[in-house]
Write a protein that holds these residues in place. Structure first.
Motif, PDB file in Angstrom:
ATOM      1  N   UNK A 184       0.826  -1.203   0.000  1.00 29.44           N
ATOM      2  CA  UNK A 184       0.000   0.000   0.000  1.00 29.44           C
ATOM      3  C   UNK A 184       0.863   1.258   0.000  1.00 29.44           C
ATOM      4  N   UNK A 185       1.785   1.332   0.928  1.00 29.51           N
ATOM      5  CA  UNK A 185       2.656   2.499   0.974  1.00 29.51           C
ATOM      6  C   UNK A 185       3.894   2.161   1.773  1.00 29.51           C
ATOM      7  N   UNK A 186       4.909   2.980   1.619  1.00 29.60           N
ATOM      8  CA  UNK A 186       6.150   2.772   2.340  1.00 29.60           C
ATOM      9  C   UNK A 186       6.969   4.037   2.312  1.00 29.60           C
ATOM     10  N   UNK A 187       8.223   3.968   2.722  1.00 30.74           N
ATOM     11  CA  UNK A 187       9.068   5.159   2.703  1.00 30.74           C
ATOM     12  C   UNK A 187       9.151   5.761   1.307  1.00 30.74           C
ATOM     13  N   UNK A 188       9.327   7.082   1.273  1.00 35.63           N
ATOM     14  CA  UNK A 188       9.442   7.794  -0.003  1.00 35.63           C
ATOM     15  C   UNK A 188      10.914   8.001  -0.324  1.00 35.63           C
ATOM     16  N   UNK A 221      12.206  16.426  -9.826  1.00 39.19           N
ATOM     17  CA  UNK A 221      12.273  15.264  -8.942  1.00 39.19           C
ATOM     18  C   UNK A 221      13.565  15.337  -8.140  1.00 39.19           C
ATOM     19  N   UNK A 222      13.404  15.296  -6.806  1.00 41.43           N
ATOM     20  CA  UNK A 222      14.556  15.298  -5.916  1.00 41.43           C
ATOM     21  C   UNK A 222      14.703  13.898  -5.331  1.00 41.43           C
ATOM     22  N   UNK A 223      15.778  13.225  -5.670  1.00 37.12           N
ATOM     23  CA  UNK A 223      16.068  11.929  -5.061  1.00 37.12           C
ATOM     24  C   UNK A 223      16.912  12.196  -3.817  1.00 37.12           C
ATOM     25  N   UNK A 224      16.493  11.609  -2.690  1.00 34.32           N
ATOM     26  CA  UNK A 224      17.167  11.861  -1.421  1.00 34.32           C
ATOM     27  C   UNK A 224      18.125  10.723  -1.087  1.00 34.32           C
ATOM     28  N   UNK A 225      19.132  11.056  -0.280  1.00 35.59           N
ATOM     29  CA  UNK A 225      20.095  10.029   0.114  1.00 35.59           C
ATOM     30  C   UNK A 225      19.433   8.936   0.929  1.00 35.59           C
ATOM     31  N   UNK A 226      18.499   9.324   1.792  1.00 35.00           N
ATOM     32  CA  UNK A 226      17.791   8.356   2.631  1.00 35.00           C
ATOM     33  C   UNK A 226      16.294   8.554   2.476  1.00 35.00           C
ATOM     34  N   UNK A 227      15.529   7.465   2.467  1.00 32.17           N
ATOM     35  CA  UNK A 227      14.073   7.597   2.322  1.00 32.17           C
ATOM     36  C   UNK A 227      13.472   8.371   3.495  1.00 32.17           C
ATOM     37  N   UNK A 228      12.316   8.953   3.251  1.00 36.41           N
ATOM     38  CA  UNK A 228      11.585   9.676   4.291  1.00 36.41           C
ATOM     39  C   UNK A 228      10.189   9.088   4.409  1.00 36.41           C
TER      40      UNK A 228
END
Length: 843
Positions: free
Chosen positions: A14-18, A66-73
């Motif tokens: 359903x959903x998880x970290x972004x 689109x900003x890809x982050x080092x760690x999911x949020x």
């Protein structure tokens, strides 16, 4: 142990970290790899804000970045899902950095511009990290301190991160621009404006995640950074446009206007700040604050200008996902709230101790299903976190807080409002005791009934239960007679009326209107094509428990019996002479017409409740309410010669079994008038009064029919008193030979209530006639003292006598009180001429 067999199990994502963020309407060049970004909270708590670092940046064909982050949020609410109330994303990295040394003591660096008038300062595009010094005065991350006018100054586009004490503090400085700054992870208030800051433009700033590291024990004396608000505003003179407060430990925006002007080092340098005009306040947003989104208190501009056009205006406010109130209004006189959006707050807007409120052009939503499903942890992150909290769109007053002649008495006008989503909360959270589009405060029912003039126009209430408000619950709070004038019929459940009223569904509210009324949900009734005005009769509380006010429409012959109402707290309040304490109210909400009104007992006999102050509300916002002169009060027949012989009730200890109907003027403490068996003259029952201040005393209302009949005639007052200290020993500081105003001996004062304008009968004032009776000489502190005097009887709608003015902390013991006509003897014009009474009686 039991063995379980499972079959046909499926698991669906359903959903998880972004992994990143998509930002609309931006330019990829504005976002750099390795930049730090701050994402505000999606919950009721600012601590759920998040930080990330950009790993990669790309531009999509639709123009979004689109900003890809080092760690999911953790996933957040976006503008796509929640238009108008998604989270904010801010770049917190800057090329210029000022970093405070971190020695583990929360004492970083600070930047201060101090006593530099007339010099424009430009501080732009700087990253401040670990700045400010915890709990140290004037050691804030950035501070403009007592600079006076610094036109041209710009504190803009800076980021303040992990500050140990505030973001930007503006003290004694004017004409600076504070714009597009970001504060995140802040101890204490983020943006602070002191009482003598003025004409500063505060535009497009973000305050996020203020923490509670500052507490009561380590605060700066005289400052309240333990509240850790996003914007702490102590001056009315600045301008706030387009700012966001996301995650105040207490509040997002907090106005507090003092009754004085405190300058440098909190020295009083000026008058009441509450009565000054305020600057612009518009387009501001508040979310994820632990208490209120907007806390707006103490705006009394109306008292300065008395112009309903020159008043505080708050424009286009958005408040959502705040744990308590979206907007909290306290002591706001003639304030306008023009335009806004409220959603997912415990209460959309709460209005307390305020008058003359205009609320218009708002969308007010209850709990959204999207937010309900987002929050899955403990109750502190959910709405209805406490079982006693009601869930409401508009939480309003039911009665005027103040009745002074300078107070407008205009109540509230609600216009162009949409209320929805308040019919699902019991389904969502059983913890809520009540979920209503409109609810009432429980602590302001001054007169024991509803007298807060209210009108609605073009108001839509979308509720599957057809509830606008719960009249039964409101009655339990002390509002048994609600009356909302509906200007355009928008509250009519049948949508057929051109106008009408929403009233409590009781015969005494609807009985004169025939088939124009129909019961609705929530113990209410809608009456079409009716406009109601209001008059309230304040009467004696004692002996009127079973009285009703019978109002008859002389045209139709229909009548209603209106019950009396009282506010009950404790014995001190119930016998207090002022502020409705020892009074019972009978309120009539009526359309235009001709009426008679008479008080009747439980047997239908015409009676008189000692006095009846007739007080009229302001004219309704609709056309056609009852007005002064439309009601004729019928009084019972009375023989003054026999019924007004002694106007004091329960004055003789020989027949005294309680202290009713004696009242008092003591506004403090719990113990007031007490029966003292066997301590009266001749072993009867005396009345004792515990007192502290010289102006307090024991009192009793007089029958206004008697004072009307005997106005201008001579009356003789007599009472016997002992004065003691706190331990019951005779007072040794009584001196009847001093002037009465030196407060050295008791006197008798009569207070009468008079209309300021008899043509409106809206306000009454107290007129005191002092020293009408005094302590006879000589006085022996071991014996009963005689309070005696003769005077001409005044009259008014309400009149009471009071024994007062003995020294402070002197207690009273009272017996044998009387107020009788003075008998005349033409052959003996001089009384006590030979001092046959052995005292100064009549002299």
């Amino acid at each position: 142990y039991v063995d379980w067999d499972f079959d046909d199990v499926s698991i669906k994502f359903k959903s998880g970290p972004a992994a990143g963020l998509e930002v609309g309407g931006s330019d990829a060049a504005r976002w750099a790899v390795n930049s730090d970004v701050h994402i505000t909270s999606s919950t009721l708590h600012g601590q759920d804000a998040q930080d990330g670092r950009v790993k990669a940046v790309s531009q999509k064909a639709n123009g979004n970045v689109v900003l890809e982050l080092e760690n999911p949020i953790t996933p957040v609410f976006s503008e796509k899902e929640t238009p108008g109330y998604g989270v904010e994303i801010a770049v917190t990295s800057r090329n210029i950095k000022i970093i405070g040394e971190d020695d583990g003591t929360y004492n970083g660096g600070y930047l201060q511009v101090f006593h530099t008038p007339g010099v424009a300062q430009v501080i732009e595009g700087v990253e401040f990290f670990n700045m400010g010094q915890s709990s140290r005065k004037n050691r804030f991350a950035i501070q403009l301190l007592y600079n006076g006018d610094v036109e041209g100054t710009s504190i803009s586009s800076n980021s303040i991160r992990k500050s140990n004490m505030r973001c930007i503090s503006v003290d004694g400085t004017a004409n600076a621009t504070i714009a597009s700054n970001v504060g995140a992870g802040i101890a204490g208030h983020c943006f602070y404006f002191d009482r003598i800051s003025a004409d500063n433009m505060v535009i497009d700033n973000l305050a996020s995640n203020m923490n509670n590291r500052i507490n009561w024990n380590n605060r700066i004396d005289g400052w309240d950074d333990y509240d850790a608000d996003g914007f702490a505003i102590w001056s009315p003179f600045n301008h706030f446009i387009g700012n966001v407060a996301a995650g105040g430990h207490k509040r997002g925006f907090r106005y507090y206007l003092d009754w004085r002007t405190l300058g440098e080092d909190l020295i009083n340098v000026g008058p009441n700040m509450r009565r000054n005009p305020i600057g612009t306040f518009k387009d501001n947003k508040a979310h994820s604050n632990f208490r209120q989104g907007f806390h707006l208190a103490d705006f009394e501009q109306f008292f300065q200008f008395r112009d309903p056009e020159n008043v505080p205006v708050f424009e286009n406010l958005s408040a959502y996902r705040n744990r308590e109130q979206g907007i909290y209004v306290m002591n706001c006189v003639h304030c306008e709230f023009n335009g806004g959006f409220l959603s997912d707050n415990q209460k959309g807007i709460e209005i307390r101790r305020s008058d003359g409120i205009t609320l218009q052009d708002f969308v007010i939503q209850g709990q959204t299903e999207l937010f309900k499903n987002y929050v899955t942890d403990n109750n502190s992150h959910k709405l209805c976190g406490h079982s006693g909290w009601t869930y409401e769109g508009i939480h309003m007053m039911g009665t005027l807080w103040r009745y002074g002649h300078l107070d407008p008495g205009f109540g509230i006008r609600v216009k162009n409002i949409v209320l929805s989503g308040f019919d699902k909360e019991k389904e969502y959270y059983d913890n809520c005791p009540s979920t209503e589009p409109i609810g009432f405060s429980t602590d302001t029912h001054y007169g024991g009934h509803f007298d807060y003039k209210t009108s609605f126009e073009n108001v839509t209430v979308d509720d599957g239960r057809d509830i606008i408000l719960d009249g039964c619950r409101a009655a339990s709070y002390g509002y048994p007679d609600i009356a909302f004038n509906d200007i355009d019929g928008s509250l009519d459940p049948d949508k057929s009326a051109s106008n009408g009223v929403l009233v409590t569904d009781q015969p005494f509210m609807t009985g004169l209107f025939g088939d124009k009324c129909k019961s609705t949900a929530g113990c209410m009734s809608y009456c079409a094509e009716i406009c109601l005005g209001m008059v309230t009769f304040f009467t004696e509380r004692f002996g009127t428990e079973n009285y009703k006010l019978k109002v008859t429409d002389t045209a139709s012959g229909l009548s209603i019996d209106i019950p009396g109402n009282v506010r009950t707290y404790n014995e001190r309040w119930n016998t207090y002479a002022y502020d409705g304490g020892a009074e019972r109210t009978f309120a009539a909400s009526l359309p235009a017409g001709q009426y008679t009104a008479e008080f009747v007992d439980e047997f239908g006999n015409t009676v008189w409740p000692m006095y009846a102050e007739e007080q009229w509300a302001q004219a309704p916002d609709c056309d056609g309410g009852v007005s002064i002169g439309d009601i004729t009060v019928i009084k019972p027949a009375m023989d003054a010669a026999t019924e007004c012989v002694d106007m004091v009730r329960n004055g003789d200890s020989a027949t005294r079994s309680d202290v009713t109907p004696w009242i008092h003027t003591k506004w403090y403490g719990e113990i007031v008038n007490e029966l003292k068996p066997g301590e009266g003259i001749g072993g009867g029952n005396a009345i004792a009064m515990d007192r502290t201040y010289y102006w307090t005393g024991i009192a009793q209302n007089l029958n206004s029919m008697c004072t009307d009949a005997r106005e201008g005639e001579w009356y003789e007052f007599s009472a016997w008193m002992k004065m003691t200290d706190a331990n019951g020993n005779p007072s040794t500081n009584i001196d009847p030979n001093r002037e009465w105003w030196r407060n050295q001996a008791p006197i008798m004062t009569i207070t009468d209530r008079q209309y300021r304008d008899v043509s409106t009968k809206q306000h009454l004032y107290n007129a005191e006639h002092k020293n009408l009776a005094a302590l006879a000489r000589p006085y022996n502190n071991d014996e009963w003292g005689h309070i005696h005097g003769i005077f001409k009887m005044p009259t008014s709608p309400r009149l009471w006598f009071e024994l007062e003015r003995a020294p402070e902390n002197v207690k009273f013991l009272l017996d044998n009180a009387s107020l009788t006509p003075l008998t005349c003897n033409r052959d003996g014009l001089v009384r006590n001429g030979n001092l046959e009474t052995n005292d100064s009686l009549y002299w």
